[in-house]
Scaffold this motif. Sequence first.
Motif, PDB file in Angstrom:
ATOM      1  N   VAL A  87      17.394  44.361   1.381  1.00 35.55           N
ATOM      2  CA  VAL A  87      17.699  43.470   2.713  1.00 35.55           C
ATOM      3  C   VAL A  87      18.334  43.294   3.562  1.00 35.55           C
ATOM      4  O   VAL A  87      19.475  44.232   2.628  1.00 35.55           O
ATOM      5  CB  VAL A  87      17.002  41.728   2.118  1.00 35.55           C
ATOM      6  CG1 VAL A  87      17.397  41.268   1.212  1.00 35.55           C
ATOM      7  CG2 VAL A  87      16.589  41.001   3.615  1.00 35.55           C
ATOM      8  N   ARG A  88      18.948  42.835   4.087  1.00 35.31           N
ATOM      9  CA  ARG A  88      20.042  43.044   4.940  1.00 35.31           C
ATOM     10  C   ARG A  88      19.906  42.404   6.387  1.00 35.31           C
ATOM     11  O   ARG A  88      19.254  42.159   7.359  1.00 35.31           O
ATOM     12  CB  ARG A  88      20.698  44.897   5.320  1.00 35.31           C
ATOM     13  CG  ARG A  88      21.183  44.954   6.673  1.00 35.31           C
ATOM     14  CD  ARG A  88      20.949  46.628   6.446  1.00 35.31           C
ATOM     15  NE  ARG A  88      20.546  47.461   5.373  1.00 35.31           N
ATOM     16  CZ  ARG A  88      21.354  48.012   4.630  1.00 35.31           C
ATOM     17  NH1 ARG A  88      22.493  47.648   4.942  1.00 35.31           N
ATOM     18  NH2 ARG A  88      21.743  49.189   3.666  1.00 35.31           N
ATOM     19  N   VAL A  89      21.465  41.402   6.649  1.00 36.28           N
ATOM     20  CA  VAL A  89      21.698  41.080   7.870  1.00 36.28           C
ATOM     21  C   VAL A  89      22.570  41.263   8.726  1.00 36.28           C
ATOM     22  O   VAL A  89      23.731  41.745   8.076  1.00 36.28           O
ATOM     23  CB  VAL A  89      21.429  40.204   8.209  1.00 36.28           C
ATOM     24  CG1 VAL A  89      22.590  38.768   6.956  1.00 36.28           C
ATOM     25  CG2 VAL A  89      21.322  38.824   9.079  1.00 36.28           C
ATOM     26  N   ARG A  91      25.080  40.715  11.831  1.00 33.88           N
ATOM     27  CA  ARG A  91      25.253  40.222  12.917  1.00 33.88           C
ATOM     28  C   ARG A  91      26.392  40.927  13.648  1.00 33.88           C
ATOM     29  O   ARG A  91      27.417  41.036  12.999  1.00 33.88           O
ATOM     30  CB  ARG A  91      26.179  38.447  11.714  1.00 33.88           C
ATOM     31  CG  ARG A  91      26.451  37.654  13.799  1.00 33.88           C
ATOM     32  CD  ARG A  91      26.985  36.109  12.496  1.00 33.88           C
ATOM     33  NE  ARG A  91      28.260  36.726  11.636  1.00 33.88           N
ATOM     34  CZ  ARG A  91      29.239  35.834  11.109  1.00 33.88           C
ATOM     35  NH1 ARG A  91      29.032  34.331  11.924  1.00 33.88           N
ATOM     36  NH2 ARG A  91      30.431  36.314  10.199  1.00 33.88           N
ATOM     37  N   GLU A  99      20.473  40.452  13.111  1.00 36.90           N
ATOM     38  CA  GLU A  99      19.219  41.525  12.777  1.00 36.90           C
ATOM     39  C   GLU A  99      18.813  41.075  11.586  1.00 36.90           C
ATOM     40  O   GLU A  99      19.957  41.255  10.686  1.00 36.90           O
ATOM     41  CB  GLU A  99      19.521  42.373  13.494  1.00 36.90           C
ATOM     42  CG  GLU A  99      19.803  42.543  15.156  1.00 36.90           C
ATOM     43  CD  GLU A  99      19.771  44.192  15.609  1.00 36.90           C
ATOM     44  OE1 GLU A  99      19.028  44.893  14.965  1.00 36.90           O
ATOM     45  OE2 GLU A  99      19.386  44.448  16.478  1.00 36.90           O
ATOM     46  N   LEU A 100      17.546  41.192  11.249  1.00 37.64           N
ATOM     47  CA  LEU A 100      17.310  41.575   9.864  1.00 37.64           C
ATOM     48  C   LEU A 100      16.567  42.683   9.697  1.00 37.64           C
ATOM     49  O   LEU A 100      15.273  42.722  10.592  1.00 37.64           O
ATOM     50  CB  LEU A 100      16.395  39.840   9.799  1.00 37.64           C
ATOM     51  CG  LEU A 100      15.965  40.086   8.249  1.00 37.64           C
ATOM     52  CD1 LEU A 100      16.716  39.397   6.708  1.00 37.64           C
ATOM     53  CD2 LEU A 100      14.988  39.086   8.149  1.00 37.64           C
TER      54      LEU A 100
END
Length: 117
Positions: A87-89, A91, A99-100
């Motif tokens: 999982v990554r985000v 910014r 964005e996720l």
Amino acid sequence: MDNRAIYTSLKTGKRIYLRPIRPQDGLRLRESIANLSDQSRYYRFFSGMKNVPDSVLDRLLAVDGINHLAWGALDLAEHDLPAIGVVRVIRDPPTGVAELAIATLDAFHNTGLARIL
């Protein structure tokens, strides 16, 4: 470096290990992307690329802990601890918009992995 880690189980009972992505995870990420189905790879990257270009891999590993966060799920049942999900985000600092993205190996769909991530 963020040394946090979480040990937990999927709803199947499989034990997993969650931790922040590290720069040395390049081979692990490359292999897990190659192991995604064509459809899952397309949903995640909008491309069917099985072999990740170094430039893309470098961006996936360029985690700064502020504007780019990423955690991986590792399979504790395997000796080499393969990545089974990420999982990554990311910014955009000027706008604050983020964005996720979540990707899990197809064998781990419907196991609760994405929800845990």
